[in-house]
Design an enzyme around this catalytic site. Structure first.
Site, mmCIF file in Angstrom:
data_model
loop_
_atom_site.group_PDB
_atom_site.id
_atom_site.type_symbol
_atom_site.label_atom_id
_atom_site.label_comp_id
_atom_site.label_asym_id
_atom_site.label_seq_id
_atom_site.Cartn_x
_atom_site.Cartn_y
_atom_site.Cartn_z
ATOM 1 N N SER A 1 0.835 -1.198 0.000
ATOM 2 C CA SER A 1 0.000 0.000 0.000
ATOM 3 C C SER A 1 0.867 1.245 0.000
ATOM 4 C CB SER A 1 -0.893 -0.002 1.239
ATOM 5 O OG SER A 1 -0.106 0.279 2.381
ATOM 6 N N LYS A 2 0.220 2.366 -0.012
ATOM 7 C CA LYS A 2 0.906 3.666 -0.052
ATOM 8 C C LYS A 2 2.054 3.756 0.960
ATOM 9 C CE LYS A 2 -2.364 5.756 -2.727
ATOM 10 N NZ LYS A 2 -2.634 4.514 -3.472
ATOM 11 N N ARG A 3 1.806 3.151 2.097
ATOM 12 C CA ARG A 3 2.819 3.200 3.153
ATOM 13 C C ARG A 3 4.177 2.682 2.697
ATOM 14 N NH1 ARG A 3 -0.576 0.316 5.908
ATOM 15 N NH2 ARG A 3 0.901 -1.358 6.275
ATOM 16 N N GLY B 1 5.628 3.117 -0.072
ATOM 17 C CA GLY B 1 6.250 3.902 -1.129
ATOM 18 C C GLY B 1 5.496 3.732 -2.429
#
Length: 480
Positions: free
Chosen positions: A248-250, A252
């Site tokens: 996910s976005k976390r 990167g």
RNA sequence: GCCCCCAUCGACUAGCGGCCUAGGUCACCACUCUUUCAAGGUGGUAGCGCCGGUUCGAUUCCGGCUGGGGGCGCCA
């Protein structure tokens, strides 16, 4: 004839995990001389966007995938966009309804919620309440203006999924409740649409993420209720982030678009993704697309989830950068050079010199994004010196050195690297200076960088005039 | 809560009962090359989750446990 498909929903950019699924389908199709189909699953009318469909197609193409049938090119089994095949799903839903294999459910959201918590059932979810409604109940619901959904009547039987990657997986009877196949807006749910599409598009192998394994019994049951045998299934492992949670976005960059914008080459991404969850037996790491097609097999797929490692990707990418010629890299890097402010004219004027610099720096270029940083200072009009680093070179001694070097460069003939090196080394010897005390400041004065290509080839490439001019400007700068 | 999948170095993986003193790649460390940053070369650290079986012999087969992932939507 083998027929496989990749079926993204256009609710965002192409995710790395989905790209890998697409890639495996593609490799499998090409390996087996089959057909690869792109299908857009846009039945989520809330979230689906045409722009996303376009961007997904663009990114898939960029990655190097091509398909034989799809929304952009058509095909015998179109349309390849679910919202354009709604009549089909309705037809099949009617059939199930008339055969008593499906029924209308009139429950409201509130009612469902209440019933489920009340019952404390083993199976979470719907309790099949509307299976046996009386005529009067139904007409009362109609009078109330309720819009029904259609639910599939799940038969009481074990379902076995014969998965190519996982072997046979048994789901026991009773672990499934009647699920919705047509929403109240008359649009099919995912589970129904996939089956109807896979059926009518004559898909032979469904290769998808393991997150669908638990849903597969539903699909098999629908196939059977329609009188067909389900296609072969292959559920591949998931792609996870560093912390073993879903990518996910976390973590990167997670879309292939981002990697593209960050200066990655498609071939490297292709190669890296192919090696996540699949491997050849012989320790090979770098594969051309053709080699991958040649060697790919579903049997070579790993069952366990794989963590996406951007560090290894970067290493692999640098290997691909090395294989490219300087002029290829120049062409590929143009958008990135323009991004930092160089005009087309400027770039074309300096094409030759930039390519030479690229040649020199190629071993160090990890991504296309490095190109402006490592070549820009050659063609820029004004070198920018970091004031913090400038401070270190402000001694009167250095001033003397710079002006003497300037004079020295003035008379070097011919102005080429071995000659320049010879002269500067001799100068150091004569003055009893450590070479590093001269080389490092000189590089910084000429380029504003503390790293870069070999100093003497750098000077040669920069040329006499530019080198001298830069030293002059630098001298003024340290006098401030 | 119920169901399903998975389990080898930090990461990707090879291994499909004895060839294993567990191999390769990335990362990491050391050395080397070097005018810088790299790249390269050489070497190294590091792993079969646990407990029971089966077997002459288990990383490999079976069971349990633990751990991780996934599913159970009028999302896909």
């Amino acid at each position: 004839m083998i027929r496989v498909r990749f079926a993204p929903s256009p609710t965002g950019f192409l995710h790395i995990g989905n790209a890998r699924t697409a890639l495996f389908n593609y490799l499998f199709a090409r390996k087996n001389k089959g057909i690869f189909i792109l299908r857009i699953e846009d039945t989520d009318t809330e979230r689906s966007k045409k722009e996303y469909e376009e961007s997904i197609i663009e990114d898939l193409k960029w990655l190097g995938l091509s398909w034989d049938e799809g929304p952009d090119i058509g095909g015998l089994f179109g349309s390849y966009r679910q919202t354009e095949r709604l009549h089909l799903y309705r037809e099949y839903a009617e059939k199930l309804l008339s055969e008593g294999k499906a029924y209308k459910c009139w429950c409201t959201k509130d009612e469902l919620e209440k019933r489920i918590t009340d019952a404390k059932q083993k199976v979470a979810g719907y309790d099949n309440y509307c299976r046996n409604l009386t005529e009067s109940q139904i007409s009362r619901f109609k009078e109330e203006g309720r819009k029904p959904v259609i639910r599939f009547k799940v038969p009481e039987k074990d379902v076995v999924v014969n998965d190519i990657i996982r072997g046979s997986v048994i789901f026991e009877a009773g672990s499934l409740n009647d699920f919705v196949i047509m929403k109240s807006n008359n649009i099919p749910t995912f589970h129904f649409a996939v089956v109807i599409d896979d059926l009518t598009m004559k898909i032979t192998h469904v290769i998808r993420g393991e997150d669908h394994l638990s849903n597969t019994p539903k699909h098999i049951l629908i196939f059977e209720s329609l009188g067909y045998t389900a296609p072969y299934f292959a559920h591949m492992s998931m792609t996870l982030g560093k912390d073993r949670t879903r990518l996910s976005k976390r973590h990167g960059a997670t879309s292939v678009r981002q990697y593209r914008e960050n200066g990655y080459l498609a071939e490297a991404m292709f190669n890296y993704l192919a090696l996540l969850g699949w491997s050849s037996k012989d320790n090979q790491e770098i594969f051309s697309k053709d080699e991958l097609i040649e060697q790919f097999s579903l049997q070579g797929c790993n069952k366990s989830n794989a963590i996406f490692d951007p560090v290894k990707l970067l290493w692999m990418h640098s290997q691909y950068m090395k294989m490219k010629s300087a002029s290829e890299i120049f062409t590929l890097a143009i958008p990135f050079l323009k991004n930092v402010g160089f005009s087309d004219e400027k770039l074309q004027q300096n094409k030759e010199i930039i390519e030479k610099v690229i040649e020199m720096e190629k071993e160090k270029l990890k991504t296309l994004l490095d190109v402006p940083e490592r070549t820009g200072y050659f063609i820029t009009e004004n070198v920018l010196w970091d004031p913090e680093i400038i401070k270190k070179f402000k001694s009167p001694n250095n001033k003397k050195i710079f002006s003497e070097i300037e004079q020295l460069l003035e008379i070097v003939e011919p102005f080429e690297k071995t000659k320049i090196e010879e002269n500067i080394r001799k100068y150091c010897q004569d003055r009893n200076l450590k070479t590093s005390d001269v080389f490092h400041p000189l590089r910084f004065a000429l380029t504003g960088q503390t790293k870069g290509a070999g100093l003497f080839e750098l000077i040669e490439l920069l040329g006499k005039q530019k080198s001298i001019k830069r030293i002059e400007t630098f001298l003024k700068e340290i006098e401030k």
